[in-house]
Write a protein that holds these residues in place. Sequence first.
Motif, PDB file in Angstrom:
ATOM      1  N   ALA B 173       0.993  -1.183  -0.107  1.00 49.33           N
ATOM      2  CA  ALA B 173      -0.043  -0.118  -0.078  1.00 49.33           C
ATOM      3  C   ALA B 173       0.857   1.249   0.041  1.00 49.33           C
ATOM      4  N   GLN B 174       1.929   0.969   0.267  1.00 52.14           N
ATOM      5  CA  GLN B 174       2.829   2.254   0.351  1.00 52.14           C
ATOM      6  C   GLN B 174       3.700   2.269  -0.991  1.00 52.14           C
ATOM      7  N   SER B 175       3.267   1.798  -2.042  1.00 53.56           N
ATOM      8  CA  SER B 175       4.222   1.728  -3.383  1.00 53.56           C
ATOM      9  C   SER B 175       4.027   3.227  -3.869  1.00 53.56           C
ATOM     10  N   GLY B 176       3.237   3.798  -3.502  1.00 46.27           N
ATOM     11  CA  GLY B 176       2.923   5.219  -4.171  1.00 46.27           C
ATOM     12  C   GLY B 176       3.826   6.388  -3.232  1.00 46.27           C
ATOM     13  N   THR B 177       3.163   6.432  -2.047  1.00 48.99           N
ATOM     14  CA  THR B 177       4.012   7.251  -1.402  1.00 48.99           C
ATOM     15  C   THR B 177       3.965   6.730   0.138  1.00 48.99           C
ATOM     16  N   TRP B 178       5.133   6.738   0.649  1.00 50.55           N
ATOM     17  CA  TRP B 178       5.193   6.222   2.118  1.00 50.55           C
ATOM     18  C   TRP B 178       4.431   6.816   3.023  1.00 50.55           C
ATOM     19  N   ASN B 179       4.096   5.971   4.295  1.00 48.11           N
ATOM     20  CA  ASN B 179       3.188   6.536   5.198  1.00 48.11           C
ATOM     21  C   ASN B 179       3.793   7.484   5.903  1.00 48.11           C
ATOM     22  N   LEU B 248       8.393   3.829   6.448  1.00 50.70           N
ATOM     23  CA  LEU B 248       9.332   4.065   5.570  1.00 50.70           C
ATOM     24  C   LEU B 248       9.208   3.517   4.081  1.00 50.70           C
ATOM     25  N   GLY B 249       8.063   2.753   3.885  1.00 49.49           N
ATOM     26  CA  GLY B 249       7.859   2.164   2.644  1.00 49.49           C
ATOM     27  C   GLY B 249       8.413   0.739   2.231  1.00 49.49           C
ATOM     28  N   GLY B 250       9.145   0.189   3.300  1.00 54.45           N
ATOM     29  CA  GLY B 250       9.639  -1.272   2.986  1.00 54.45           C
ATOM     30  C   GLY B 250      10.341  -1.272   1.926  1.00 54.45           C
ATOM     31  N   TRP B 251      10.177  -2.224   0.990  1.00 55.59           N
ATOM     32  CA  TRP B 251      11.015  -2.434  -0.300  1.00 55.59           C
ATOM     33  C   TRP B 251      10.978  -1.374  -1.284  1.00 55.59           C
ATOM     34  N   ASN B 252       9.985  -0.475  -1.041  1.00 52.03           N
ATOM     35  CA  ASN B 252       9.794   0.513  -2.247  1.00 52.03           C
ATOM     36  C   ASN B 252      10.609   1.677  -2.018  1.00 52.03           C
ATOM     37  N   MET B 253      10.993   2.109  -3.080  1.00 52.25           N
ATOM     38  CA  MET B 253      11.645   3.448  -3.211  1.00 52.25           C
ATOM     39  C   MET B 253      11.285   4.138  -4.454  1.00 52.25           C
ATOM     40  N   PRO B 254      10.946   5.576  -4.251  1.00 57.06           N
ATOM     41  CA  PRO B 254      10.560   6.295  -5.266  1.00 57.06           C
ATOM     42  C   PRO B 254      11.437   6.271  -6.490  1.00 57.06           C
ATOM     43  N   PHE B 255      10.749   6.368  -7.702  1.00 58.22           N
ATOM     44  CA  PHE B 255      11.502   6.077  -8.891  1.00 58.22           C
ATOM     45  C   PHE B 255      12.398   5.191  -9.272  1.00 58.22           C
ATOM     46  N   LEU B 256      12.711   3.970  -8.350  1.00 57.29           N
ATOM     47  CA  LEU B 256      13.457   3.066  -8.680  1.00 57.29           C
ATOM     48  C   LEU B 256      12.823   1.706  -8.241  1.00 57.29           C
ATOM     49  N   PRO B 257      13.287   0.735  -8.840  1.00 59.75           N
ATOM     50  CA  PRO B 257      12.379  -0.573  -8.767  1.00 59.75           C
ATOM     51  C   PRO B 257      12.761  -0.983  -7.488  1.00 59.75           C
ATOM     52  N   ALA B 258      11.487  -1.610  -6.778  1.00 60.35           N
ATOM     53  CA  ALA B 258      11.397  -2.199  -5.375  1.00 60.35           C
ATOM     54  C   ALA B 258      12.335  -3.437  -5.530  1.00 60.35           C
ATOM     55  N   SER B 259      12.998  -3.530  -4.151  1.00 62.47           N
ATOM     56  CA  SER B 259      13.886  -4.741  -4.002  1.00 62.47           C
ATOM     57  C   SER B 259      14.015  -4.694  -2.706  1.00 62.47           C
ATOM     58  N   PRO B 260      14.207  -6.092  -2.183  1.00 64.79           N
ATOM     59  CA  PRO B 260      14.613  -6.160  -0.683  1.00 64.79           C
ATOM     60  C   PRO B 260      15.911  -5.204  -0.135  1.00 64.79           C
ATOM     61  N   ILE B 261      16.744  -5.023  -1.032  1.00 59.99           N
ATOM     62  CA  ILE B 261      17.748  -4.333  -0.722  1.00 59.99           C
ATOM     63  C   ILE B 261      17.373  -2.881   0.001  1.00 59.99           C
ATOM     64  N   TRP B 262      16.520  -2.196  -0.643  1.00 60.55           N
ATOM     65  CA  TRP B 262      15.989  -0.879  -0.043  1.00 60.55           C
ATOM     66  C   TRP B 262      15.488  -1.068   1.277  1.00 60.55           C
ATOM     67  N   LEU B 263      14.855  -2.415   1.662  1.00 59.03           N
ATOM     68  CA  LEU B 263      14.317  -2.671   2.994  1.00 59.03           C
ATOM     69  C   LEU B 263      15.602  -2.811   4.009  1.00 59.03           C
ATOM     70  N   LEU B 264      16.709  -3.633   3.357  1.00 57.92           N
ATOM     71  CA  LEU B 264      18.003  -3.573   4.160  1.00 57.92           C
ATOM     72  C   LEU B 264      18.554  -2.359   4.690  1.00 57.92           C
ATOM     73  N   LEU B 265      18.387  -1.560   3.512  1.00 53.20           N
ATOM     74  CA  LEU B 265      19.249  -0.144   3.720  1.00 53.20           C
ATOM     75  C   LEU B 265      18.626   0.507   4.581  1.00 53.20           C
ATOM     76  N   LYS B 266      16.952   0.358   4.540  1.00 52.81           N
ATOM     77  CA  LYS B 266      16.260   1.394   5.465  1.00 52.81           C
ATOM     78  C   LYS B 266      16.586   0.822   7.003  1.00 52.81           C
ATOM     79  N   ILE B 267      16.513  -0.442   7.086  1.00 55.66           N
ATOM     80  CA  ILE B 267      16.834  -1.196   8.307  1.00 55.66           C
ATOM     81  C   ILE B 267      17.967  -0.594   8.919  1.00 55.66           C
ATOM     82  N   VAL B 268      19.054  -0.736   8.145  1.00 54.16           N
ATOM     83  CA  VAL B 268      20.408  -0.256   8.779  1.00 54.16           C
ATOM     84  C   VAL B 268      20.286   1.354   9.066  1.00 54.16           C
ATOM     85  N   ALA B 269      19.548   1.999   8.352  1.00 51.18           N
ATOM     86  CA  ALA B 269      19.635   3.431   8.549  1.00 51.18           C
ATOM     87  C   ALA B 269      18.771   3.746   9.999  1.00 51.18           C
ATOM     88  N   VAL B 270      17.714   3.080  10.426  1.00 47.49           N
ATOM     89  CA  VAL B 270      17.103   3.166  11.395  1.00 47.49           C
ATOM     90  C   VAL B 270      17.987   2.809  12.535  1.00 47.49           C
TER      91      VAL B 270
END
Lengths: 376, 319, 140
Positions: B173-179, B248-270
Amino acid sequence: MVNFPRQGAAGGTETMLLNVGPQHPSTHGVLHIMVELAGETVVTAKPVIGYLHRGIEKLAEGRTWQQNIALCDRLDYVAQWSNEWAYVRAVERLAEIEVPERADWLRTLMVELNRVTSHLIWYAGVTMDIGALGTPFIYAWVARERIFDFFESVSGGRMMPNWMRLGGVRTDIDAAALKDMRDFLEHDFPKEVDDYEALLVGNEIVVSRMKGVGTFSAEQLEEWGVTGPALRASGNDRDLRRDDPYGVYDKLDWKVWTDPVGDSLARCRVRLGELRESAKMCVQIIDGMPGGEISTKVSKALRPPEGDVMVRTESPRGELGILVASDGTTKPYRFRVRSPIFYNLSAMVHMLPGHLLADMLVIFGGIDTSMGEIDR
Amino acid sequence: MWIRTLLWLIGLLLLIAVVTVIGVWWERKFIGHLQGRRGPLHHGFHGLLQLPADMVKMISKEDIVPSGADRWLFQLGPILAVVPAVAAMAAIAFWRGFALLDMNHGLFYIFAFQTLLPLAFAVIGWSCASKFTLIGALRAAAQLISYEIPMLLTALGVVVVAGSMRFTDIINAQSGTWNIVKEPVGFAIFFIAILAEMNRTPFDLPEAESEIVAGYQTEYSGMKFGFVQLAEYSVLFTGSYLVSALFLGGWNMPFLPASPIWLLLKIVAVMTSTMWFRGTFPRLRVDSVMALSWKWLIPIALVNVMAVSALALALPHIY
Amino acid sequence: MFGSGLAKGLRITARRLLRRPITELYPFEHKNPPENSRTFIAMHVNEEGAPACRACGTCILGCPDSALHLVKDPEDNRRAAEFVVNSSRCTFCGLCVENCPYGVLYFTQDYERATYDRSTLVYHLIEEGRCTHEGEAGPK
């Protein structure tokens, strides 16, 4: 042995005896406080001191007047130069030794630098106590290291300088080192103190922890003989450097920092203000330093006339008094130290009941204990 | 079918071990550099082998049981702490549908296991017959229970927007905008509450080192201490995952294809931001912690839930 | 605004993150103490290579901790047969170096003499009339 009543409030709850210290990360030095807690509130608190007693006053009677200077370093091991100065002034007054002008200026410079390092240690300690893991501690330590390198190049010792002598000082400081320290104090150090202030009193968490905590009025503190920044934070602006001047304080342009509120936050503000003020004073002293001799010649086996002299100085923690009594020989007859922290600690521990356990450590941070002086 | 479960279980246990080892290493390096020093440097490449060395040390230590301690509860305590922390990770979805148990109430499952942690700390603190641990345990239990409520309320706001408690649905549900854009207040409250749930500064009273010397863990030596650290880092990982997935949108990233790497990066950032807070802030006093939760976070969270529900009804195309 | 102090604190620590660390890697980057630093002492030798000590004993009078011991040469009253330093009693106050009227003692820049064996803490500077170490020529 201390007897604690086991009955608590009328509801029939028991109080809990907690030994804070002597091994504890937060009591600065080996201070042991037996606290009786009801939940998290302190009901009674009794300090137990003496874990660091080394018999300094008795040891001083077995050493000559010159050797005692090295011993005085070890009283309050954080503000060593103030202790040396008090002792040396006392003996000079007793034996009527004149000190050249440059020596006076040099001594004032080093003691004010020592005030800076002492307050930096206080800052590091208080931020550790309230839980900022170690970050402000290390920032303060970096500045202190810079000043300690200067101390070592001047006197040979980082912490135990053994630099003041009866009649003057032991070594001179060359102009290049003075200029270096002056540049540091004028340009780099105030920015660092801004950072320290932002991390301590500018932080909302710290304010919520310290505001209104441990509010003591000036009358209460004066009753107990509290002096130093703890008293100045309650509105009484007693400062021996201004009221009873010695050294070159009357030739400098400086102000006494006070705060009318009297809680822990006020004590922090006063000490941070003194930190800035001492740095400014050091710059003025370096600018105004005259040339000349650094010491008058005094025999190593000095025999002062009989009598006793008591001298007071403003150490970073309060009013330090040293009494020396001579019976005409090369060794003192009596050496007595009026330790400022002893009175500060007694006063604040007496007024501790009613506060929370976490507040207790904040209040101790405000006292800035150094056990070497309490126990001697 | 059971092979899949077995592989998943082994993978999760390996993940927890890796998270603890890398997490502790990263924390020590990051906080070290914040303070102007270097952290572990000599063992292994920039200290990577420091943690395995610490693990070996912890395993080889003598297991001391204090004389007045309740033996059974003392041994049970770390297990009570680790099991919920590890079990909660079963519902973590790393990619669309890729989880050990991609239940349609995944969020609820994680929160249920987090609720068991105060019990674990209370047991640990009580079983060591020591006053320091008792104080630490009671503080921990009080804090954890108080901060669950704002956490649940703000998560409720997210569920209202997403329409489901399954992690895959929430993130899709956050593939458009993040919560975080849709519910900024909710994010702030959730972040503060999850910091308190993870016992991180400024809420780390339970292990307030300078006051009560490691709090509820004071009496644990060797592997028991290792277990409690394991539980702590698992909770840190799960909490960071929750923040990343819910806001923070999980595995979604604006303008970029979704992938679990984004999720991992966000977890590390948090996780890094919690370490940043740990290196900068002092800790709050216990009554400030309670006051913050009950007097401020809960009312604002309630208002937030109502506002989000109203907005979701009024503007269904955005929400 | 509430939170501005917290944000400022975060900015300060983030700024420190971007600077170089200030620690020195001690055993690998050795640091020399300043010239005046009071470390372990040694004795000057004169041109013939004999120790420059005149066995006056002023250093012993100055030492507050009884860390020095001197035995005079039985034939020549102005030379020392033994000069022993008990560095386990020494507090590095520097009064021995300062009080010596001939400037014979000096501070080496050596501060790394931690040892596992307590007997090595008591060492001779003069043994049987000879200097036991590579003393600097002096006094300056």
